[in-house]
Motif scaffolding. Structure first.
Motif, PDB file in Angstrom:
ATOM      1  N   GLY A 112       0.793  -1.226   0.000  1.00  0.00           N
ATOM      2  CA  GLY A 112       0.000   0.000   0.000  1.00  0.00           C
ATOM      3  C   GLY A 112       0.820   1.267   0.000  1.00  0.00           C
ATOM      4  O   GLY A 112       0.430   2.262   0.609  1.00  0.00           O
ATOM      5  N   VAL A 113       1.980   1.264  -0.713  1.00  0.00           N
ATOM      6  CA  VAL A 113       2.883   2.418  -0.689  1.00  0.00           C
ATOM      7  C   VAL A 113       3.249   2.847  -2.108  1.00  0.00           C
ATOM      8  O   VAL A 113       3.182   2.063  -3.055  1.00  0.00           O
ATOM      9  N   PHE A 114       3.702   4.114  -2.216  1.00  0.00           N
ATOM     10  CA  PHE A 114       4.099   4.693  -3.490  1.00  0.00           C
ATOM     11  C   PHE A 114       5.616   4.801  -3.567  1.00  0.00           C
ATOM     12  O   PHE A 114       6.284   5.111  -2.570  1.00  0.00           O
ATOM     13  N   LEU A 115       6.155   4.585  -4.781  1.00  0.00           N
ATOM     14  CA  LEU A 115       7.597   4.412  -4.957  1.00  0.00           C
ATOM     15  C   LEU A 115       8.131   5.168  -6.171  1.00  0.00           C
ATOM     16  O   LEU A 115       7.419   5.367  -7.158  1.00  0.00           O
ATOM     17  N   CYS A 116       9.416   5.533  -6.094  1.00  0.00           N
ATOM     18  CA  CYS A 116      10.124   6.068  -7.260  1.00  0.00           C
ATOM     19  C   CYS A 116      10.624   4.894  -8.107  1.00  0.00           C
ATOM     20  O   CYS A 116      10.619   3.741  -7.656  1.00  0.00           O
ATOM     21  N   PRO A 117      11.092   5.141  -9.335  1.00  0.00           N
ATOM     22  CA  PRO A 117      11.546   4.039 -10.188  1.00  0.00           C
ATOM     23  C   PRO A 117      12.687   3.219  -9.583  1.00  0.00           C
ATOM     24  O   PRO A 117      12.687   1.980  -9.674  1.00  0.00           O
ATOM     25  N   THR A 118      13.664   3.886  -8.955  1.00  0.00           N
ATOM     26  CA  THR A 118      14.801   3.145  -8.394  1.00  0.00           C
ATOM     27  C   THR A 118      14.359   2.247  -7.249  1.00  0.00           C
ATOM     28  O   THR A 118      14.703   1.058  -7.200  1.00  0.00           O
ATOM     29  N   CYS A 119      13.606   2.789  -6.310  1.00  0.00           N
ATOM     30  CA  CYS A 119      13.162   1.986  -5.175  1.00  0.00           C
ATOM     31  C   CYS A 119      12.163   0.911  -5.597  1.00  0.00           C
ATOM     32  O   CYS A 119      12.118  -0.163  -4.996  1.00  0.00           O
ATOM     33  N   ALA A 120      11.394   1.174  -6.656  1.00  0.00           N
ATOM     34  CA  ALA A 120      10.498   0.146  -7.184  1.00  0.00           C
ATOM     35  C   ALA A 120      11.308  -1.060  -7.663  1.00  0.00           C
ATOM     36  O   ALA A 120      10.925  -2.218  -7.418  1.00  0.00           O
ATOM     37  N   GLY A 121      12.426  -0.786  -8.331  1.00  0.00           N
ATOM     38  CA  GLY A 121      13.288  -1.880  -8.778  1.00  0.00           C
ATOM     39  C   GLY A 121      13.862  -2.661  -7.607  1.00  0.00           C
ATOM     40  O   GLY A 121      13.966  -3.893  -7.656  1.00  0.00           O
ATOM     41  N   LEU A 122      14.211  -1.955  -6.530  1.00  0.00           N
ATOM     42  CA  LEU A 122      14.743  -2.627  -5.343  1.00  0.00           C
ATOM     43  C   LEU A 122      13.661  -3.426  -4.628  1.00  0.00           C
ATOM     44  O   LEU A 122      13.932  -4.499  -4.081  1.00  0.00           O
ATOM     45  N   HIS A 123      12.435  -2.922  -4.649  1.00  0.00           N
ATOM     46  CA  HIS A 123      11.317  -3.694  -4.087  1.00  0.00           C
ATOM     47  C   HIS A 123      11.101  -4.979  -4.872  1.00  0.00           C
ATOM     48  O   HIS A 123      10.834  -6.037  -4.281  1.00  0.00           O
ATOM     49  N   ARG A 124      11.228  -4.897  -6.185  1.00  0.00           N
ATOM     50  CA  ARG A 124      11.078  -6.112  -6.996  1.00  0.00           C
ATOM     51  C   ARG A 124      12.154  -7.134  -6.639  1.00  0.00           C
ATOM     52  O   ARG A 124      11.924  -8.342  -6.693  1.00  0.00           O
ATOM     53  N   GLY A 125      13.327  -6.622  -6.243  1.00  0.00           N
ATOM     54  CA  GLY A 125      14.404  -7.512  -5.824  1.00  0.00           C
ATOM     55  C   GLY A 125      14.102  -8.256  -4.536  1.00  0.00           C
ATOM     56  O   GLY A 125      14.722  -9.288  -4.248  1.00  0.00           O
ATOM     57  N   LEU A 126      13.142  -7.755  -3.748  1.00  0.00           N
ATOM     58  CA  LEU A 126      12.745  -8.451  -2.522  1.00  0.00           C
ATOM     59  C   LEU A 126      11.980  -9.732  -2.822  1.00  0.00           C
ATOM     60  O   LEU A 126      11.939 -10.647  -2.007  1.00  0.00           O
ATOM     61  N   GLY A 127      11.355  -9.765  -3.992  1.00  0.00           N
ATOM     62  CA  GLY A 127      10.501 -10.899  -4.350  1.00  0.00           C
ATOM     63  C   GLY A 127       9.033 -10.577  -4.136  1.00  0.00           C
ATOM     64  O   GLY A 127       8.680  -9.795  -3.259  1.00  0.00           O
ATOM     65  N   VAL A 128       8.173 -11.194  -4.920  1.00  0.00           N
ATOM     66  CA  VAL A 128       6.744 -10.882  -4.868  1.00  0.00           C
ATOM     67  C   VAL A 128       6.090 -11.389  -3.590  1.00  0.00           C
ATOM     68  O   VAL A 128       4.957 -10.998  -3.270  1.00  0.00           O
ATOM     69  N   HIS A 129       6.765 -12.253  -2.841  1.00  0.00           N
ATOM     70  CA  HIS A 129       6.206 -12.688  -1.559  1.00  0.00           C
ATOM     71  C   HIS A 129       6.247 -11.553  -0.534  1.00  0.00           C
ATOM     72  O   HIS A 129       5.536 -11.591   0.470  1.00  0.00           O
TER      73      HIS A 129
END
Length: 229
Positions: free
Chosen positions: A36-53
């Motif tokens: 439920g949060v909003f992200l910039c492009p760089t941090c969005a990429g790092l969030h994807r690195g966490l995994g979809v779980h």
């Protein structure tokens, strides 16, 4: 303008949602719909690195959004999420900005969501006053790196490094006189640190790195924690 675009525009007007939840960048283009949060492009990429779980990321304009996913953003938002995930950020931990390196931002995001260090402070191992491990140290000529054991001990106000296990330390530095910086531009490795300290009438620099971003970050945080205590 589509209905969903209007919904996003209204959500982005809410306090806190107009900037990235992790680095405060004003370039908000993505959201993690399960968090439920909003992200910039760089941090969005790092969030994807966490995994979809852990974090499920979509572009606000380019991806299809379900009504339930938008409702999750309405229910949570950046301010509420940070009340949970940043509840117990220690004074020694500097929140990264959009100009900081990806290593700093990645470790902040992993500490915040993956390890949940700021929810459970007992996980903040860098605050125990002791850190030990092997780092690759660059030689004086700058052309060779060797594995060296480093020991940071707050109770002794010291950072030591050893060439041989059962010998006296090669160098002992007082933590109170030590400055530590991330130094990727110095040795061309993102996960590297520069130790700077007075040495007689001069200033000495030691350059180290480790393949693990978490390990190099822990040494940096252990130093900061010792300084703040």
């Amino acid at each position: 303008m589509g209905e969903k675009n209007r919904q996003f525009l209204e959500l982005l007007k809410k306090p806190g949602n107009d900037k990235c939840v992790d680095c405060s960048s004003k370039s908000v283009e993505y959201a993690s719909y399960n968090m439920g949060v909003f992200l910039c492009p760089t941090c969005a990429g790092l969030h994807r690195g966490l995994g979809v779980h852990l974090s499920k990321v979509k572009h606000l304009k380019l991806d299809h959004w379900e009504d339930s996913q938008i409702r999750r953003l309405e229910e949570v938002g950046n301010i509420n999420a940070n009340r949970k995930y940043e509840e117990r950020v220690p004074a020694c931990y500097r929140r990264p900005g959009e100009g900081d390196s990806s290593v700093l931002r990645d470790q902040w995001i992993r500490a915040k969501y993956e390890r949940e260090e700021f929810i459970y402070p007992e996980k903040q191992v860098y605050r125990r006053g002791f850190m030990e491990g092997y780092l690759m140290k660059r030689g004086k000529d700058g052309d060779q790196c060797k594995s060296r054991r480093f020991v940071l001990q707050e109770s002794e106000d010291s950072l030591k490094y050893f060439i041989k296990e059962r010998k006296e330390p090669k160098t002992v530095v007082r933590i109170s006189t030590l400055n530590v910086y991330f130094a990727p531009e110095k040795i061309g490795i993102p996960t590297s640190l520069q130790f700077t300290f007075p040495h007689g009438s001069t200033t000495r620099h030691i350059y180290v790195y480790h393949e693990s971003a978490e390990t190099i970050s822990l040494f940096n945080l252990a130093h900061l924690s010792a300084i703040y205590h």
